[in-house]
Design a protein around this motif. Structure first.
Motif, PDB file in Angstrom:
ATOM      1  N   VAL A 186       0.865  -1.176   0.000  1.00  0.00           N
ATOM      2  CA  VAL A 186       0.000   0.000   0.000  1.00  0.00           C
ATOM      3  C   VAL A 186       0.906   1.232   0.000  1.00  0.00           C
ATOM      4  O   VAL A 186       2.129   1.121   0.071  1.00  0.00           O
ATOM      5  CB  VAL A 186      -0.942   0.020   1.227  1.00  0.00           C
ATOM      6  N   SER A 187       0.305   2.390  -0.080  1.00  0.00           N
ATOM      7  CA  SER A 187       1.055   3.645  -0.029  1.00  0.00           C
ATOM      8  C   SER A 187       0.338   4.585   0.922  1.00  0.00           C
ATOM      9  O   SER A 187      -0.777   4.305   1.369  1.00  0.00           O
ATOM     10  CB  SER A 187       1.157   4.266  -1.422  1.00  0.00           C
ATOM     11  N   GLY A 188       0.984   5.702   1.210  1.00  0.00           N
ATOM     12  CA  GLY A 188       0.319   6.677   2.060  1.00  0.00           C
ATOM     13  C   GLY A 188       1.275   7.419   2.956  1.00  0.00           C
ATOM     14  O   GLY A 188       2.454   7.072   3.067  1.00  0.00           O
ATOM     15  N   LYS A 189       0.747   8.437   3.604  1.00  0.00           N
ATOM     16  CA  LYS A 189       1.527   9.272   4.498  1.00  0.00           C
ATOM     17  C   LYS A 189       1.485   8.730   5.924  1.00  0.00           C
ATOM     18  O   LYS A 189       0.536   8.060   6.323  1.00  0.00           O
ATOM     19  CB  LYS A 189       0.987  10.707   4.495  1.00  0.00           C
ATOM     20  N   GLN A 190       2.527   9.068   6.670  1.00  0.00           N
ATOM     21  CA  GLN A 190       2.576   8.747   8.089  1.00  0.00           C
ATOM     22  C   GLN A 190       2.551  10.037   8.891  1.00  0.00           C
ATOM     23  O   GLN A 190       3.402  10.898   8.701  1.00  0.00           O
ATOM     24  CB  GLN A 190       3.853   7.991   8.440  1.00  0.00           C
ATOM     25  N   LEU A 191       1.568  10.155   9.772  1.00  0.00           N
ATOM     26  CA  LEU A 191       1.507  11.279  10.689  1.00  0.00           C
ATOM     27  C   LEU A 191       2.197  10.859  11.982  1.00  0.00           C
ATOM     28  O   LEU A 191       1.755   9.915  12.644  1.00  0.00           O
ATOM     29  CB  LEU A 191       0.054  11.680  10.953  1.00  0.00           C
ATOM     30  N   LEU A 192       3.294  11.525  12.328  1.00  0.00           N
ATOM     31  CA  LEU A 192       4.120  11.114  13.460  1.00  0.00           C
ATOM     32  C   LEU A 192       3.743  11.893  14.713  1.00  0.00           C
ATOM     33  O   LEU A 192       3.668  13.127  14.706  1.00  0.00           O
ATOM     34  CB  LEU A 192       5.598  11.321  13.139  1.00  0.00           C
ATOM     35  N   GLU A 193       3.513  11.157  15.797  1.00  0.00           N
ATOM     36  CA  GLU A 193       3.201  11.754  17.087  1.00  0.00           C
ATOM     37  C   GLU A 193       4.486  11.894  17.900  1.00  0.00           C
ATOM     38  O   GLU A 193       5.157  10.899  18.171  1.00  0.00           O
ATOM     39  CB  GLU A 193       2.212  10.890  17.857  1.00  0.00           C
ATOM     40  N   PRO A 194       4.834  13.098  18.332  1.00  0.00           N
ATOM     41  CA  PRO A 194       6.030  13.262  19.157  1.00  0.00           C
ATOM     42  C   PRO A 194       5.891  12.627  20.532  1.00  0.00           C
ATOM     43  O   PRO A 194       6.873  12.196  21.136  1.00  0.00           O
ATOM     44  CB  PRO A 194       6.194  14.783  19.252  1.00  0.00           C
ATOM     45  N   VAL A 195       4.649  12.574  21.051  1.00  0.00           N
ATOM     46  CA  VAL A 195       4.333  11.895  22.310  1.00  0.00           C
ATOM     47  C   VAL A 195       2.971  11.235  22.144  1.00  0.00           C
ATOM     48  O   VAL A 195       2.172  11.628  21.279  1.00  0.00           O
ATOM     49  CB  VAL A 195       4.302  12.883  23.503  1.00  0.00           C
ATOM     50  N   ALA A 196       2.694  10.251  22.961  1.00  0.00           N
ATOM     51  CA  ALA A 196       1.404   9.559  22.891  1.00  0.00           C
ATOM     52  C   ALA A 196       0.341  10.384  23.603  1.00  0.00           C
ATOM     53  O   ALA A 196       0.530  10.787  24.755  1.00  0.00           O
ATOM     54  CB  ALA A 196       1.515   8.181  23.539  1.00  0.00           C
ATOM     55  N   ARG A 197      -0.770  10.628  22.930  1.00  0.00           N
ATOM     56  CA  ARG A 197      -1.869  11.395  23.505  1.00  0.00           C
ATOM     57  C   ARG A 197      -3.223  10.740  23.242  1.00  0.00           C
ATOM     58  O   ARG A 197      -4.249  11.412  23.182  1.00  0.00           O
ATOM     59  CB  ARG A 197      -1.858  12.830  22.964  1.00  0.00           C
ATOM     60  N   ASN A 198      -3.249   9.441  23.072  1.00  0.00           N
ATOM     61  CA  ASN A 198      -4.469   8.643  22.950  1.00  0.00           C
ATOM     62  C   ASN A 198      -5.204   8.945  21.633  1.00  0.00           C
ATOM     63  O   ASN A 198      -4.758   9.745  20.814  1.00  0.00           O
ATOM     64  CB  ASN A 198      -5.385   8.848  24.163  1.00  0.00           C
ATOM     65  N   THR A 199      -6.364   8.297  21.473  1.00  0.00           N
ATOM     66  CA  THR A 199      -7.021   8.289  20.162  1.00  0.00           C
ATOM     67  C   THR A 199      -7.721   9.598  19.804  1.00  0.00           C
ATOM     68  O   THR A 199      -7.818   9.945  18.629  1.00  0.00           O
ATOM     69  CB  THR A 199      -8.037   7.141  20.076  1.00  0.00           C
ATOM     70  N   ALA A 200      -8.209  10.344  20.790  1.00  0.00           N
ATOM     71  CA  ALA A 200      -8.924  11.587  20.453  1.00  0.00           C
ATOM     72  C   ALA A 200      -7.998  12.572  19.751  1.00  0.00           C
ATOM     73  O   ALA A 200      -8.359  13.176  18.738  1.00  0.00           O
ATOM     74  CB  ALA A 200      -9.519  12.208  21.716  1.00  0.00           C
ATOM     75  N   ALA A 201      -6.796  12.738  20.270  1.00  0.00           N
ATOM     76  CA  ALA A 201      -5.855  13.670  19.658  1.00  0.00           C
ATOM     77  C   ALA A 201      -5.388  13.177  18.297  1.00  0.00           C
ATOM     78  O   ALA A 201      -5.282  13.961  17.347  1.00  0.00           O
ATOM     79  CB  ALA A 201      -4.655  13.876  20.580  1.00  0.00           C
TER      80      ALA A 201
END
Length: 479
Positions: free
Chosen positions: A75-90
């Motif tokens: 597959v292809s696509g972008k990755q949105l990187l989280e600098p810290v974990a902030r659960n699913t809502a964020a």
């Protein structure tokens, strides 16, 4: 209609209940678990039926593991990187803010197992009319037993007939993980589904729901996504802004307060693979109830599960046990204790055991290394370098290295002298030499590295940029 859906895979979570396979550096969604494939690869392959372009939300430290899975799943696509974990809502808020307002977003966890991808895709498509009509569409699983490990969704009235016969029901209530007696009651009542944690919603609908019920999370994510930093297929948010975001699940932040939530039942097999009992249930049992994965052997045993991917593991005369073997840690427990594995991880962490969070094999952007052996003044590692990949230019003050190529062809630069090193050949890197290792072939390169010296710590490294200038103020854990 499939082109309207943008799959989004939520790749967070540490999966401590699947230790020792799942650890902080390699959570369960990235570990080979079923047919030598990771749950993330299986998830991406499943979502490929809806759209081969998939967005992943992952921790910065796992970005290359996600990229490997994307490549493996084709597959292809972008990755949105989280600098810290902030659960699913964020995580979901950030994705919605970056999407076209009309875009249909399908949020799916990375660590679920659904062996019938066609039925899954067909069920998701049933939710499109309701999602386009402004509902947040959840997907529930028809329960097969009174589970205390899952939350439940109570189905309410059917949605407007204009949305179609299969458009689902309004959600009457979300029910927390129940006690055993309550779980049995929910099953007997009927109309209650396991909450699969999979959501289909338009970006603008999700943003409006967040604005109404969790505006502080939405505001933090607006700031974090205002000035994105693209790096190839990686998208980086503002670290400080995202770190200030409140950590909460989408269920608590929005769904339990939102009026327009619908649910569609999924009638196929599903598991969140949340414990070793759940993993065992993914494997067929022999006449004595034993379930084997890998090189396991059960002799005179009953109701025993063995996970043995690396070496022979024999269970002799055992009963009701779960046996999980890895190269550097072994777990043996009664089946009734499967939910307590996370307490083991806590204990090992307090004892300073590296196996609590780290595997012997460490992924790197260029491949991986496996720490085979170590002692006073020596260490042995096995390096695996991807085709075309190379390690950064570097130098050590206190250690020398001796490399033996066991597979492929290496191009080695050592003090401005370049040479090819083929299979069964070796090269010596003395203390103080400036060097780099590169895979010069089209297949994987495997090298046995022997380190010797008075100090072998990971911080004994000087890095250089491509122009040969020392990179100051930066040390990294490298092979």
């Amino acid at each position: 209609m499939t082109h309207q859906i943008q799959p989004v895979v939520l790749c967070g979570g540490s999966g401590t209940r699947l230790w020792p396979l799942s650890r902080k550096t390699l959570p369960k969604q990235f570990a080979p678990l079923i047919g030598n494939k990771s749950l993330l690869v299986l998830t991406l392959e499943r979502l490929r039926l809806l759209n081969p372009n998939v967005t992943c939300v992952a921790a910065e430290e796992h970005r290359f593991l996600v990229q490997e899975a994307i490549d493996d799943a084709k597959v292809s696509g972008k990755q949105l990187l989280e600098p810290v974990a902030r659960n699913t809502a964020a995580a979901m808020a950030a994705v919605a803010l970056l999407a076209d307002p009309e875009q249909l977003l399908l949020f799916a966890p990375a660590d679920h197992h659904i062996p019938d991808p066609e039925r899954f895709a067909a069920t998701v498509l049933k939710g499109v009319p309701a999602a386009l009509a402004g509902h947040v569409v959840a997907f529930g699983v028809e329960p097969s037993f009174p589970s205390t490990a899952y939350g439940y969704i109570r189905q309410g009235e059917r949605l407007d007939a204009a949305l179609g016969d299969d458009a689902g029901h309004a959600v009457a209530a979300f029910i927390e993980k129940p006690a055993a007696e309550r779980a049995e009651q929910l099953l007997l009542e009927g109309g209650n589904l396991w909450n699969a944690g999979i959501l289909l919603v338009q970006a603008k609908v999700l943003i409006a729901a967040l604005q109404a019920h969790a505006d502080d999370i939405l505001d933090s994510c607006r700031l974090a996504t205002a000035d994105m930093q693209p790096d190839g297929d990686f998208l980086r948010m503002d670290s400080a802004a995202f770190a200030r975001c409140r950590s909460q699940s989408i269920d608590y932040a929005v769904l339990e307060k939102c009026e327009r939530v619908a649910v569609i039942p999924f009638q196929g097999r599903w598991s969140d693979v949340g414990s070793w009992n759940a993993v065992a249930d993914l494997h067929g049992a022999d006449a004595d109830g034993n379930q084997i994965s890998g090189q396991g052997y059960a002799m005179g045993a009953s109701n025993t599960f063995i996970h043995a991917p690396c070496r022979p593991v024999v269970a002799l005369g055992t009963k009701d046990l779960l046996v999980v073997d890895t190269p550097d840690a072994l777990l043996v427990m009664h089946r009734d204790c499967a939910e307590q594995v996370k307490d083991v991880v806590t204990l090992l962490t307090t004892q300073g055991q590296s196996q609590a969070t780290q595997h012997r094999r460490i992924p790197r952007p260029w491949g991986a290394y496996d720490s085979i052996d170590a002692g006073d003044r020596f260490a042995v590692k096995r390096l695996t370098v991807k085709p075309g990949a190379r390690l950064a230019l570097r130098m050590h003050h206190h250690r020398a290295e001796h490399w033996v190529v066991v597979k492929g062809t290496a191009r080695v630069l050592c003090d401005d002298k370049a040479q090819l090193v083929k299979e069964n050949e070796s090269i010596y890197i003395p203390v103080g030499a400036v060097y780099r290792l590169e895979n010069a072939g089209k297949t994987s390169l495997e090298v046995i590295e022997v380190q010797t010296g008075g100090y072998l710590g990971d911080d004994d490294i000087v890095r250089f940029d491509e122009g040969g200038t020392q990179v100051l103020g930066e040390t990294r854990k490298l092979a």
